[in-house]
Design a protein around this motif. Sequence first.
Motif, PDB file in Angstrom:
ATOM      1  N   LEU A  13       0.827  -1.199   0.000  1.00  0.00           N
ATOM      2  CA  LEU A  13       0.000   0.000   0.000  1.00  0.00           C
ATOM      3  C   LEU A  13       0.867   1.257   0.000  1.00  0.00           C
ATOM      4  O   LEU A  13       0.627   2.190  -0.774  1.00  0.00           O
ATOM      5  N   VAL A  40      -3.544  -5.772  -3.138  1.00  0.00           N
ATOM      6  CA  VAL A  40      -4.470  -4.659  -2.922  1.00  0.00           C
ATOM      7  C   VAL A  40      -5.894  -5.174  -2.764  1.00  0.00           C
ATOM      8  O   VAL A  40      -6.637  -4.726  -1.879  1.00  0.00           O
ATOM      9  N   LEU A  51      -9.191   1.409  -1.683  1.00  0.00           N
ATOM     10  CA  LEU A  51      -8.020   2.195  -1.306  1.00  0.00           C
ATOM     11  C   LEU A  51      -7.571   3.147  -2.416  1.00  0.00           C
ATOM     12  O   LEU A  51      -7.041   4.223  -2.127  1.00  0.00           O
TER      13      LEU A  51
END
Length: 296
Positions: A13, A40, A51
């Motif tokens: 991330l 992810v 995200l």
Amino acid sequence: MINRIALYHIETLLWIARLGTFNAAAERLNTTQPSISARVRELENHLGFSLFRREGRRMLLTVKGREFAAQCEALWAQLETVLLATEAFSTATGIVKIGCGEIVAVESLPAFLSEIKRLMPNVTLEVEIDLTIHLRHKLEAGAIDFAFLVGPIDSPALEAAPIGTVEMKWLMGRELASRLSRSVDGGEVPDLPVWCLSRPSHLYQVMAESLRQSNLKRPVINTCNHVRTLIDVVASSGGMAILPELLVRDRIARGEFVPVPEMVADPIAFFAVVRKGENEPIVLEMLKRARDLRLG
């Protein structure tokens, strides 16, 4: 939920957030783009929200993703600090990408890298030699971690430590100087071929400003993207150029180079540079060690 989120999810991330694309994060983490995409998806499934959102080729954090990444960034830095405090730099691992201009690479980089490898033998160093303008963009984008750059460093995204200045001199080869002394009366400099590093370089700007202040009339400016080759061209009487004094000091002493009359150039300042807010302990230790360097 917590025990289903692994450290590699958080690391993935953070690198996507820094570099902007899955491909760049995959290269940085020595894995593949599908693997990054899978990580992810796994993290988003655990968290219950998206995200990233795509904007052109770049992946931008969502509002919730930005908040989560900021919290993870602080926790990740604390974790690395704790682990290094426990294990010391001698057992640290990872890949650090270093950028350097050719002048510093010749003068100081080998000793600096030797010191870093002595301190961190298990850390992999990837060194890239390039012009400051290119390295600066890569550092700001997170594609490299640490760089030696020509100053001034006025970017709010970067933190810089001065490591010294390099005197620059207009020089020509001995043979060319001898020919001119026989043919030119009164020391006036005729229109000689001018050589310089490629146009994007800071040295090109220094050269252009020096020529602007001189009485030369629109000389032909030839460029080369390699300092050592540039030095050899001038030594072989190919023309004149602004050269870093510390790289040709011995050759000046041997008489291979002669100063160009009435031509002066400003010195160039160099800096060790990292991104502002850098929190990787390994990179910060490199910056600390670099502060002790003194060019020349």
